[in-house]
Motif scaffolding. Structure first.
Motif, PDB file in Angstrom:
ATOM      1  N   UNK A   1      24.151  11.175 -25.179  1.00  0.00           N
ATOM      2  CA  UNK A   1      23.505  11.269 -26.491  1.00  0.00           C
ATOM      3  C   UNK A   1      24.429  12.050 -27.435  1.00  0.00           C
ATOM      4  N   UNK A   2      24.419  11.689 -28.718  1.00  0.00           N
ATOM      5  CA  UNK A   2      25.285  12.408 -29.652  1.00  0.00           C
ATOM      6  C   UNK A   2      24.775  13.825 -29.880  1.00  0.00           C
ATOM      7  N   UNK A   3      25.580  14.806 -29.472  1.00  0.00           N
ATOM      8  CA  UNK A   3      25.144  16.197 -29.597  1.00  0.00           C
ATOM      9  C   UNK A   3      26.192  17.014 -30.328  1.00  0.00           C
ATOM     10  N   UNK A   4      25.731  18.040 -31.002  1.00  0.00           N
ATOM     11  CA  UNK A   4      26.678  18.976 -31.592  1.00  0.00           C
ATOM     12  C   UNK A   4      27.269  19.812 -30.468  1.00  0.00           C
ATOM     13  N   UNK A   5      28.263  20.596 -30.806  1.00  0.00           N
ATOM     14  CA  UNK A   5      28.885  21.410 -29.748  1.00  0.00           C
ATOM     15  C   UNK A   5      27.903  22.443 -29.198  1.00  0.00           C
TER      16      UNK A   5
ATOM     17  N   UNK B   1      19.837  13.613 -34.403  1.00  0.00           N
ATOM     18  CA  UNK B   1      18.894  12.512 -34.567  1.00  0.00           C
ATOM     19  C   UNK B   1      19.226  11.610 -35.740  1.00  0.00           C
ATOM     20  N   UNK B   2      19.859  12.208 -36.739  1.00  0.00           N
ATOM     21  CA  UNK B   2      20.232  11.433 -37.922  1.00  0.00           C
ATOM     22  C   UNK B   2      21.026  10.195 -37.492  1.00  0.00           C
ATOM     23  N   UNK B   3      21.949  10.401 -36.557  1.00  0.00           N
ATOM     24  CA  UNK B   3      22.782   9.295 -36.091  1.00  0.00           C
ATOM     25  C   UNK B   3      21.948   8.301 -35.283  1.00  0.00           C
ATOM     26  N   UNK B   4      21.079   8.829 -34.449  1.00  0.00           N
ATOM     27  CA  UNK B   4      20.238   7.945 -33.626  1.00  0.00           C
ATOM     28  C   UNK B   4      19.309   7.102 -34.498  1.00  0.00           C
ATOM     29  N   UNK B   5      18.813   7.697 -35.585  1.00  0.00           N
ATOM     30  CA  UNK B   5      17.946   6.950 -36.507  1.00  0.00           C
ATOM     31  C   UNK B   5      18.699   5.803 -37.152  1.00  0.00           C
ATOM     32  N   UNK B   6      19.923   6.084 -37.554  1.00  0.00           N
ATOM     33  CA  UNK B   6      20.747   5.053 -38.213  1.00  0.00           C
ATOM     34  C   UNK B   6      21.023   3.900 -37.252  1.00  0.00           C
TER      35      UNK B   6
ATOM     36  N   UNK C   1      26.652   6.067 -40.961  1.00  0.00           N
ATOM     37  CA  UNK C   1      26.531   7.048 -39.877  1.00  0.00           C
ATOM     38  C   UNK C   1      26.955   8.460 -40.276  1.00  0.00           C
ATOM     39  N   UNK C   2      27.722   8.553 -41.341  1.00  0.00           N
ATOM     40  CA  UNK C   2      28.118   9.880 -41.817  1.00  0.00           C
ATOM     41  C   UNK C   2      29.171  10.505 -40.913  1.00  0.00           C
ATOM     42  N   UNK C   3      29.287  11.789 -41.056  1.00  0.00           N
ATOM     43  CA  UNK C   3      30.336  12.510 -40.346  1.00  0.00           C
ATOM     44  C   UNK C   3      29.955  12.701 -38.881  1.00  0.00           C
ATOM     45  N   UNK C   4      30.779  12.159 -37.987  1.00  0.00           N
ATOM     46  CA  UNK C   4      30.477  12.344 -36.561  1.00  0.00           C
ATOM     47  C   UNK C   4      31.498  13.290 -35.922  1.00  0.00           C
ATOM     48  N   UNK C   5      32.326  13.893 -36.745  1.00  0.00           N
ATOM     49  CA  UNK C   5      33.416  14.695 -36.174  1.00  0.00           C
ATOM     50  C   UNK C   5      32.941  16.006 -35.554  1.00  0.00           C
ATOM     51  N   UNK C   6      31.735  16.423 -35.927  1.00  0.00           N
ATOM     52  CA  UNK C   6      31.257  17.679 -35.349  1.00  0.00           C
ATOM     53  C   UNK C   6      30.614  17.468 -33.977  1.00  0.00           C
ATOM     54  N   UNK C   7      30.584  16.207 -33.537  1.00  0.00           N
ATOM     55  CA  UNK C   7      29.972  15.941 -32.231  1.00  0.00           C
ATOM     56  C   UNK C   7      30.852  16.461 -31.103  1.00  0.00           C
ATOM     57  N   UNK C   8      30.192  16.864 -30.036  1.00  0.00           N
ATOM     58  CA  UNK C   8      30.921  17.326 -28.866  1.00  0.00           C
ATOM     59  C   UNK C   8      31.767  16.173 -28.314  1.00  0.00           C
ATOM     60  N   UNK C   9      31.173  14.959 -28.312  1.00  0.00           N
ATOM     61  CA  UNK C   9      31.898  13.800 -27.800  1.00  0.00           C
ATOM     62  C   UNK C   9      31.608  12.595 -28.703  1.00  0.00           C
ATOM     63  N   UNK C  10      32.431  12.391 -29.741  1.00  0.00           N
ATOM     64  CA  UNK C  10      32.142  11.326 -30.711  1.00  0.00           C
ATOM     65  C   UNK C  10      32.113   9.936 -30.076  1.00  0.00           C
ATOM     66  N   UNK C  11      32.715   9.754 -28.916  1.00  0.00           N
ATOM     67  CA  UNK C  11      32.782   8.403 -28.341  1.00  0.00           C
ATOM     68  C   UNK C  11      31.416   7.878 -27.887  1.00  0.00           C
ATOM     69  N   UNK C  12      30.454   8.779 -27.669  1.00  0.00           N
ATOM     70  CA  UNK C  12      29.140   8.270 -27.220  1.00  0.00           C
ATOM     71  C   UNK C  12      28.524   7.391 -28.314  1.00  0.00           C
ATOM     72  N   UNK C  13      28.873   7.655 -29.554  1.00  0.00           N
ATOM     73  CA  UNK C  13      28.296   6.881 -30.654  1.00  0.00           C
ATOM     74  C   UNK C  13      28.720   5.415 -30.547  1.00  0.00           C
ATOM     75  N   UNK C  14      29.986   5.189 -30.252  1.00  0.00           N
ATOM     76  CA  UNK C  14      30.468   3.807 -30.123  1.00  0.00           C
ATOM     77  C   UNK C  14      29.719   3.078 -29.010  1.00  0.00           C
ATOM     78  N   UNK C  15      29.529   3.779 -27.922  1.00  0.00           N
ATOM     79  CA  UNK C  15      28.814   3.149 -26.823  1.00  0.00           C
ATOM     80  C   UNK C  15      27.380   2.785 -27.232  1.00  0.00           C
ATOM     81  N   UNK C  16      26.725   3.694 -27.957  1.00  0.00           N
ATOM     82  CA  UNK C  16      25.343   3.419 -28.369  1.00  0.00           C
ATOM     83  C   UNK C  16      25.299   2.229 -29.331  1.00  0.00           C
TER      84      UNK C  16
END
Ligand code: WTA
Length: 647
Positions: A602-606, A612-617, A626-641
């Protein structure tokens, strides 16, 4: 859209006899916010008081001392106001036309007959040991006995806690325990859309749960006559009322004595029991009902909600009954035996006012205009909508098809916490814009704040807050005043925070945009994402779950769930349907997930917070925003989702 939006002026026929026209709205509104206490003391005369209040509001919204009191020195009884005071003038008038799920099953109950039934049951409750201040849980279908039970509690000063009949045994058990009810009232079964639902069995299951030992009696109304198991604590409703007197004095209650608890979902934790008290709530319910639907003595009014929700409390029971209105009480569903049912009920009873939900409108709209061909609906004068934002298309369909283009629509915004409608048009006063709840009701001072708590002026969008108290406001959360303060009075200083976002246009019309917290609104039912998530993680296969809402054509919002499975568990369609069933069983059918997506991560901050904003989108398929995903601990999970979007 604001500029292009079509407008609907007040129809002349409505204006002519309306209680409130445009000029009256303006002057009365002005008085209500400038001389608030004098205004409400004057309005309090709508009710019959055993001793009249000399004071109106005594309120603090300051976080260290939140306290809300209205008409403290007055005494009255809500049931007396709903029944006894109408007996001389309206005793033989029908209070409720009840229509069963099966349309051959009907009953018309006069105020006098209802008074007798309420008194008998109130005496029966006393015999079971129910006293003033005790809580009683109701878990019932939409049958006259549900109204009888609510009013019987009010008559003897017991506090009712109605739990919607669609909730699961666990959800029911939690509410019984939290409210400390010693008596539960239910029926053998309920019937909806031709299907039986085993209410009594659910109660028995609930009463197996720890903490429910407080329950001494279960009163069972025979609805279907199903063969049910009984235990020592069970009492048939018919036996409880047999041999009881049809006279029962209405207990004098202080205005601030509790009338009922009603549980609703919040963004965190378990559902909370909002507490409403007697005087202010009843006044606000009856006054809003009277003015918003422009109710006259010859009206036949139908609120197609369930008594298990606040809409049922305020606008099936307390508001209309305090006003002596003839209402329809409907047990069934709009689609049974077919989608013509709603129109046919309107014609059968000559309904003049219909109050319903956007979801119902959209579910009929999806069938096409022809489904209204089996009825004329010429009796209708005023329409109402509640529970969720009504999209302009649904608004227009409601207006054109159900209302034959002759009935103004009252889009009423309010909440369990507000007791009654807060932002709404009035039939004789307001030019309508489809999708806008328009203007504040008397005494209500809405404002829009930015996230820092600055008030925004003019045409803008922000957090909807209410600046000052009104009599219908919930007083606290049962057993948890701290949570009440935390939820509603700590986000911004000295105002009530609604949890809704809102836009205001150039002409001062309010447009509710929906919840800004983690609360979903599915078919007008409030649900906390946290409740659904905690249900899922209790399943052995689930490591983690994140729930968001997504736009749904009929339900307004659907439930979209991202599930991370435990190591070694293989995702499968069987597991997916098992999880759907799990949530249904745990919370109830209203929480049935629409979409489950397997999420390896799941997309999580560090710091570990789910974004949830990303999950809603992703759920809404708005992949550009999707906005800024750079603060995610692991941005690659977003691509998979995104690659594995479901639905
Ligand atoms: C939403 C139901 C837009 C809102 C009476 C609120 C609405 C929540 C409207 C309360 C409306 C209710 N337009 N949104 N006319 N009416 N809502 O407590 O998000 O079940 O906060 O009360 O429903 O839901 P509740």
């Amino acid at each position: 859209m604001t500029e292009q939006a079509k407008r609907y002026p007040v129809p002349e026929t409505i204006r002519e006899r309306a209680w409130v026209d445009e000029a009256a709205y303006r002057t009365r509104y002005q008085t209500s916010v400038e001389s608030t206490n004098a205004f409400w003391l004057e309005e309090a005369k709508r009710l019959d008081w055993f001793s009249k209040p000399q004071t109106a509001g005594n309120v603090s919204f300051s976080p260290d001392s939140v306290s809300i009191k209205w008409f403290e020195d007055g005494t009255l009884n809500a049931c007396y106001n709903c029944l006894d005071r109408h007996l001389d003038t309206k005793g033989d008038q029908v209070a409720f036309h009840w229509e069963g799920d099966d349309q051959a099953k009907t009953d018309s109950i006069t105020f006098k007959a209802l008074h007798e039934r309420v008194c008998r049951f109130a005496n029966g409750l006393k015999d079971l040991g129910v006293k003033k201040g005790d809580t009683v849980t109701l878990y019932m279908p939409m049958i006259p006995e549900a109204v009888v039970a609510m009013l019987a509690c009010a008559r003897i000063g017991a506090i009712h806690s109605v739990v919607f009949g669609g909730f699961s045994p666990d959800a029911l058990a939690n509410r019984i325990v939290d409210s400390g009810s010693r008596v539960v009232i239910t029926s053998d079964e309920s019937v909806r859309g031709g299907k039986q639902i085993p209410l009594k069995e659910n109660v028995d299951e609930a009463l197996d749960r720890p903490g429910t030992e407080v329950v001494e009696h279960v009163v069972v109304v025979k609805r279907t006559g199903a063969d049910i198991e009984t235990t020592e604590r069970d009492r048939w409703y018919d036996d409880v009322v047999a041999d009881q007197s049809a006279e029962c004095p209405a207990e004098p209650m202080k205005a601030e004595d509790p009338l009922f608890i009603l549980y609703t979902s919040g963004s965190t934790g378990a559902p909370k029991g909002l507490l409403h008290t007697t005087g202010g709530y009843l006044l606000y319910a009856s006054m809003t009902h009277h003015d918003i639907f422009d109710v006259h003595d010859d009206d036949v009014y139908w609120c197609a909600a369930d008594v298990g929700w606040i809409t049922g409390h305020s606008y099936i029971v307390y508001g209309p009954m305090a006003n002596g209105t003839t209402s329809v009480l409907f047990e069934g569903v709009p689609s049974y035996p077919d989608h013509g049912r709603i129109g046919e009920i309107i014609d059968r009873y000559g309904v003049t006012i219909l109050y319903t939900s956007p979801t119902m409108v959209r579910s009929l709209m999806a069938q096409g205009d022809h489904i209204m061909d089996s009825s004329s609906r010429q009796s209708l004068r005023v329409l109402g909508s509640v529970g969720e934002p009504i999209n302009p298309e649904a608004w227009q369909w409601f207006y054109r098809v159900i209302g034959n283009s002759q009935c103004p629509i009252m889009d009423t915004w309010w909440q369990t916490e507000t007791g009654g409608v807060m932002i709404t048009p009035l039939p004789g006063a307001t030019e309508l814009k489809p999708g806008s709840a328009t203007h504040p009701f008397f005494g209500i001072q809405p404002a829009l704040y930015d996230n820092e708590g600055n008030e925004l002026e003019g045409a803008t969008e922000g957090n909807l807050i209410i600046k000052a108290s009104w009599p219908g406001q919930a007083r606290t959360i049962w057993n948890n005043h701290e949570r009440f303060v935390q939820t509603y009075f700590s986000t911004f200083d000295d105002v009530y925070f609604t949890g809704d976002g809102c836009r205001r246009d150039e002409e001062g019309y309010y447009w509710i945009t929906g919840r800004i917290d983690d609360v979903l609104n599915v078919s007008g039912h409030r649900m906390g994402t946290a409740e659904i998530e905690s249900s899922l993680v209790a399943h052995e296969a689930v490591a983690e779950a994140a729930v968001v809402g997504f736009p749904h054509d009929v339900k307004g919002q659907g439930i979209y769930i991202y599930v991370t499975l435990n190591e070694g568990v293989t995702p499968s369609d069987e597991l997916r349907s098992e999880l759907v069933k799990w949530v249904r069983k745990d919370i109830g059918p209203i929480a049935t997930p629409d979409v489950i997506q397997w999420a390896p991560g799941l997309p999580k901050t560090r710091s570990g917070k789910i974004m949830r904003r990303i999950l809603r989108k992703i759920a809404a398929n708005e992949l550009d925003g999707l906005g800024d995903t750079s603060t995610l601990a692991d941005p690659s999970v977003v691509d998979d989702l995104i690659d594995h979007r479901a639905g």
